[in-house]
Motif scaffolding. Structure first.
Motif, PDB file in Angstrom:
ATOM      1  N   SER A   1     -33.517 -33.082 -14.148  1.00 38.76           N
ATOM      2  CA  SER A   1     -33.044 -31.853 -13.507  1.00 38.76           C
ATOM      3  C   SER A   1     -33.997 -30.675 -13.634  1.00 38.76           C
ATOM      4  CB  SER A   1     -31.682 -31.449 -14.109  1.00 38.76           C
ATOM      5  OG  SER A   1     -30.764 -32.505 -14.034  1.00 38.76           O
ATOM      6  N   VAL A   2     -34.809 -30.638 -14.678  1.00 30.94           N
ATOM      7  CA  VAL A   2     -35.628 -29.453 -14.961  1.00 30.94           C
ATOM      8  C   VAL A   2     -37.104 -29.802 -14.773  1.00 30.94           C
ATOM      9  CG1 VAL A   2     -36.237 -27.708 -16.682  1.00 30.94           C
ATOM     10  CG2 VAL A   2     -33.906 -28.619 -16.601  1.00 30.94           C
TER      11      VAL A   2
ATOM     12  N   SER B   1     -40.692 -20.089 -19.226  1.00 32.59           N
ATOM     13  CA  SER B   1     -40.734 -20.364 -17.783  1.00 32.59           C
ATOM     14  C   SER B   1     -39.603 -21.278 -17.324  1.00 32.59           C
ATOM     15  CB  SER B   1     -42.083 -20.998 -17.422  1.00 32.59           C
ATOM     16  OG  SER B   1     -42.226 -22.268 -18.040  1.00 32.59           O
ATOM     17  N   LEU B   2     -38.958 -21.965 -18.286  1.00 35.46           N
ATOM     18  CA  LEU B   2     -37.851 -22.870 -17.936  1.00 35.46           C
ATOM     19  C   LEU B   2     -36.479 -22.238 -18.163  1.00 35.46           C
ATOM     20  CD1 LEU B   2     -39.152 -26.210 -19.517  1.00 35.46           C
ATOM     21  CD2 LEU B   2     -39.498 -25.363 -17.199  1.00 35.46           C
ATOM     22  N   ARG B   3     -36.474 -21.033 -18.724  1.00 36.36           N
ATOM     23  CA  ARG B   3     -35.212 -20.432 -19.139  1.00 36.36           C
ATOM     24  C   ARG B   3     -34.211 -20.307 -17.988  1.00 36.36           C
ATOM     25  NH1 ARG B   3     -36.209 -15.281 -22.519  1.00 36.36           N
ATOM     26  NH2 ARG B   3     -37.053 -16.895 -23.910  1.00 36.36           N
ATOM     27  N   ASP B   4     -34.690 -19.958 -16.810  1.00 41.32           N
ATOM     28  CA  ASP B   4     -33.772 -19.766 -15.673  1.00 41.32           C
ATOM     29  C   ASP B   4     -33.197 -21.082 -15.165  1.00 41.32           C
ATOM     30  OD1 ASP B   4     -34.233 -17.060 -15.823  1.00 41.32           O
ATOM     31  OD2 ASP B   4     -35.807 -17.060 -14.294  1.00 41.32           O
ATOM     32  N   TRP B   5     -33.834 -22.196 -15.499  1.00 45.28           N
ATOM     33  CA  TRP B   5     -33.326 -23.493 -15.037  1.00 45.28           C
ATOM     34  C   TRP B   5     -32.163 -24.001 -15.885  1.00 45.28           C
ATOM     35  CZ3 TRP B   5     -34.702 -26.237 -10.741  1.00 45.28           C
ATOM     36  CH2 TRP B   5     -35.853 -25.819 -10.063  1.00 45.28           C
ATOM     37  N   PHE B   6     -32.118 -23.588 -17.131  1.00 44.27           N
ATOM     38  CA  PHE B   6     -31.139 -24.173 -18.047  1.00 44.27           C
ATOM     39  C   PHE B   6     -29.678 -23.892 -17.672  1.00 44.27           C
ATOM     40  CE2 PHE B   6     -34.703 -24.130 -21.368  1.00 44.27           C
ATOM     41  CZ  PHE B   6     -35.051 -25.438 -21.050  1.00 44.27           C
TER      42      PHE B   6
ATOM     43  N   TYR C   1     -28.362 -23.704 -14.757  1.00 44.58           N
ATOM     44  CA  TYR C   1     -28.003 -24.636 -13.682  1.00 44.58           C
ATOM     45  C   TYR C   1     -27.853 -26.050 -14.229  1.00 44.58           C
ATOM     46  CZ  TYR C   1     -29.380 -20.818 -10.598  1.00 44.58           C
ATOM     47  OH  TYR C   1     -29.465 -19.610  -9.963  1.00 44.58           O
ATOM     48  N   PHE C   2     -28.723 -26.403 -15.189  1.00 44.03           N
ATOM     49  CA  PHE C   2     -28.613 -27.727 -15.800  1.00 44.03           C
ATOM     50  C   PHE C   2     -27.280 -27.881 -16.526  1.00 44.03           C
ATOM     51  CE2 PHE C   2     -28.886 -29.768 -20.006  1.00 44.03           C
ATOM     52  CZ  PHE C   2     -28.952 -31.094 -19.592  1.00 44.03           C
TER      53      PHE C   2
END
Length: 798
Positions: A84-85, A236-241, A243-244
């Motif tokens: 997902s990420v 850089s991945l913080r905004d994806w979590f 949604y995950f």
């Protein structure tokens, strides 16, 4: 020129043997202490940095309300994250397990080894983490199901050697499963400064597919690591979590949403607290500070003695200047002498450090060798010699070379401006020593306080009996019968069973909410810590009821009721303890009633504030049996062992006393206190060595003055008071300097504890008395030697 300077240097070393010995001994001790402390600090600061991808490996934690961090995840979090990420290159899942590993050889040749820290892991484990192979291909060792890689130590215990282990079948028995694995590789366990040390690593497929996890697929018992792509950062991945998490939890009834937090592998040991291991980073920095203080104290000794002896060498300087020796040549000569002392000291320090390192390794419980096989070690030695030569030798060199030739030849050289400086340096020396001694006293008092404080539950004379490894028949019924039999013993008054015991972990970390109240209405839910116990637990451990009642064995409905502690009242807006009784609480799919509120108790240690805790009743729990013994301990334990073997044949009782187990939680503080005490003592010894040398030299220089005073009627007491005051005054000033500094430092350290000792003036008394006693003994004999001298002998040549 350098050769000539060395010859002069050796000549002066042997001419003044006492002062040379003091300088060399003080520097050697301080350098040895620094080498040991720096080696220990490097050991702590380089955990797991030997893995090639260590800077890209992160552990997946979850956080509730940005407060509680949980390092455990469900087994499907890793695959879901990778899918997902973007930016996640790979994942590795591990699962700890206490297990019995058995090899059944030909005939009756059967060997069983019990291990507490075996692991299950993905086949990607050895592709990410670097371990040295002994036999077999580690990269492919876990590719197939039912594969296991053994550590070299375990392989040698089970087989004749690592080579004979390959291809053999071993039985792996743990709480989740019992199955056979094929040995595919043997590896070196790796350095001790690693969070990833284990005796065996088995394929994770078997535990994921076991009935244990098929029934509860999302239990958070796994540790998940992810490897990020190059140039990808957690930020850089913080905004994806979010949604995950939303997709991962879709379709589930969740009253809370956790956050995903990535913690660097290199910060697991000294970063945020880890449930299995991890120390405080500040303690490492504190030891580095101690090492610098010790080094400064030794260099101060060198400066003090060198400048104090300046008048002795004034004539030498004057004569050399008269025959044309340049000042820079004199400076070079004295720096060469300083270099000679530092070189001799560093050789002695390496020998002393190798011996001292063994003691430190014993204290911290890990083998930490002095890294004499590493190139950086010799760079450090060169730095110490070079830095020590300049810092301790440059000032005396310029002072000694600055004497004017005319004044020296006349016999009236100008005064060395070092008297005030020497006193100031003595103040710094003993001030630093006193700060360390006071801090040691505070640490020891806090440790004793935590051990002796009221925990809110009973731990003394409590024998803990872990569950038997092999139980025939119904384990619950046998444990209940075993418990009832123990109660017939004359010196046993209470017995209880539980899933864990004080000083251990909790059984369950679960979200709790109030029935009929939503979080939107202002009644928040939160995580609580659950302990599974039988109904005799509160009485056995002497828990104090604040409101309500204990479980009643004659009321079957009580098995659907829980006890909570006082710390659970305010977060859930339950009102008073009395108002909390009778309210219903929800744990995921279970709704239970609060039957009583117990006073707060320290389940973990006094280092951790009271947690929101729930006691959940079960008929009996096989994991731990607690037995309170009232007398004749030795004979009672013999009777307990006999009963254990009767109800659990084929098993060996493995019991321990709870207070010993509970106090292990203070091991880090105890080690910290012991190390601080050892090196504080060394700092004091080094400072007193310098004071002794200075007192010896000063007394020798003032022998004529003392003799004249005695001729004019001064008594031994008068002379002793006059001589002692010049050394006592700096000690008083050092005390005035050290008290506020140590007060601030100790208060800052104690702020880490929710329950702490109070800092009183009495706490300073012992260290101050000890310092004055040792310093006094360092000077009193030299002072008395001068005061008792015969004036006729001293003034004979005048």
């Amino acid at each position: 020129m350098f050769k000539n300077n060395l010859r002069i240097g050796f000549r002066h070393l042997f001419k003044r043997k006492l002062y040379s010995a003091i300088n060399i001994l003080g520097l050697a001790i301080s350098l040895a202490a620094c080498l040991v402390l720096w080696t220990y600090a490097r050991f702590e600061l380089t955990y797991d940095n030997f893995h090639p991808k260590a800077d890209r490996v992160y552990r997946v934690n979850t956080s509730l309300y940005a407060v509680k961090v949980n390092p455990f995840t469900a087994y499907d979090v890793g695959p879901e994250l990778k899918q997902s990420v973007p930016g996640i290159a790979n994942y590795i899942r591990t699962h700890w397990a206490g297990a019995e590993i058995t090899f059944r050889g030909a005939g009756s040749d059967t060997k069983t080894v019990s291990v507490d820290d075996a692991q299950f892991a993905d086949s990607t484990f050895f592709k990410v983490f670097k371990f040295k192979p002994v036999v077999g291909d580690l990269a492919t060792s876990l590719n197939k199901p039912y594969s296991i890689a053994l550590g070299k130590t375990l392989a040698c215990r089970l087989f004749k050697g690592p080579e004979s282990a390959i291809g053999q079948t071993v039985e792996f028995k743990c709480e989740m499963l019992t199955t056979n694995f094929t040995v595919t590789a043997v590896f070196e366990e790796g350095p001790e400064n690693s969070n990833l040390r284990f005796p065996a690593l088995a394929s994770i497929d078997q535990i994921i597919n076991s009935s244990f996890y098929r029934e509860a697929p999302r239990w958070d018992n796994f540790i998940t690591y992810v490897v990020l792509e190059k140039n990808v950062t957690p930020e850089s991945l913080r905004d994806w979590f979010p949604y995950f998490v939303k997709g991962y939890l879709s379709g589930q009834r969740m009253t809370y949403v956790p956050e995903v937090v990535l913690q660097p592998l290199l910060e697991l040991h000294l970063g945020r607290p880890d449930p299995r291991q991890g120390r405080d980073l500040s303690s490492v920095y504190f030891f580095l500070l101690i090492s610098l203080l010790i080094l400064v104290i030794a260099w101060v000794n060198f400066i003090n003695l060198s400048t104090a002896r300046a008048l002795e060498r004034a004539r030498e300087v004057g004569v050399k200047k008269a025959i044309g020796v340049m000042r820079r040549q004199l400076v070079f000569q004295f720096l060469t002498e300083s270099l000679l002392v530092n070189v001799i000291s560093i050789f002695a320090a390496v020998v002393a450090a190798s011996l001292l390192m063994r003691g430190v390794s014993e204290i911290v419980g890990k083998n930490i060798p002095l890294p004499i096989d590493q190139p950086f070690f010799y760079v450090v030695l060169l730095g110490l010699v070079g830095g020590g030569t300049l810092l301790s030798g440059i000032y005396p060199a310029f002072v000694l070379s600055s004497f004017k030739t005319v004044n020296v030849i006349k016999g009236t050289p100008e005064k060395v401006g070092g008297v005030s400086l020497r006193k100031a340096l003595i103040v710094v020396q003993f001030g630093a020593s006193l700060v360390l001694l006071i801090f040691t006293a505070v640490i020891q008092k806090q440790i004793v306080f935590m051990k002796d404080a009221d925990k809110g539950l009973k731990t003394d004379q409590m024998l803990i009996i872990p569950a038997a490894d092999n139980i025939t028949g119904n384990a619950e019924e046998r444990t209940l019968a075993f418990k009832n039999k123990l109660l017939t013993l004359p010196n046993v008054d209470h017995v209880t069973t539980s899933g864990t015991v004080p000083g251990g972990s909790y059984n369950w970390d679960v979200h709790m909410s109030i029935a009929g109240k939503s979080e939107e209405e202002g009644i928040p839910g939160s995580n609580v810590y659950v302990i599974f116990t039988d109904i005799d637990f509160p009485e056995t451990y002497r828990l104090t009821l604040k409101a309500g009642r204990n479980w009643d064995p004659n009321r079957p409905t009580d098995m659907h009721c829980v006890l909570i502690n006082e710390a659970s009242i305010i977060p859930f807006h339950l009102g008073t303890a009395e108002q909390a009784v009778g309210q219903k609480v929800v744990f995921d799919k279970d709704t239970l009633t609060i039957i009583g509120v117990v006073k707060n108790f320290y389940w973990e240690s006094l280092k951790v504030d009271h947690r929101q805790t729930v006691l959940w009743p079960v008929r009996t729990y096989t994991r731990r049996t607690s037995v309170h013994i009232t007398g004749n301990v030795h004979r009672t334990i013999e009777s307990i062992d006999k009963i254990f073997k009767e109800y659990f044949p084929g098993n060996t009782p493995d019991h321990y006393f709870l207070d010993d187990f509970y106090n292990r939680m203070y091991n880090d503080e105890i080690k910290f206190g012991v190390l601080t005490g050892v090196f504080s003592g060394l700092a004091t010894i080094i400072a007193c060595l310098g004071l002794f040398g200075l007192a010896t030299f000063t007394t020798t220089q003032r022998m004529k003055e003392i003799s004249i005073r005695k001729v004019f009627g001064a008594s031994v007491k008068d002379i002793a008071q006059l001589m002692s005051w010049q050394f006592a005054l700096p000690l008083f000033l050092a005390t005035l300097l050290a008290i506020p500094l140590s007060w601030v430092g100790a208060s800052s350290w104690l702020d880490n504890f929710p329950v702490r000792v109070s800092i009183s003036w009495a706490l300073f008394a012992t260290p101050i008395f000890l310092l004055f006693l040792v310093a006094g003994l360092s000077t009193v004999f030299q002072v008395l030697r001068g005061a008792r001298s015969n004036p006729a002998t001293v003034l004979r040549g005048e």
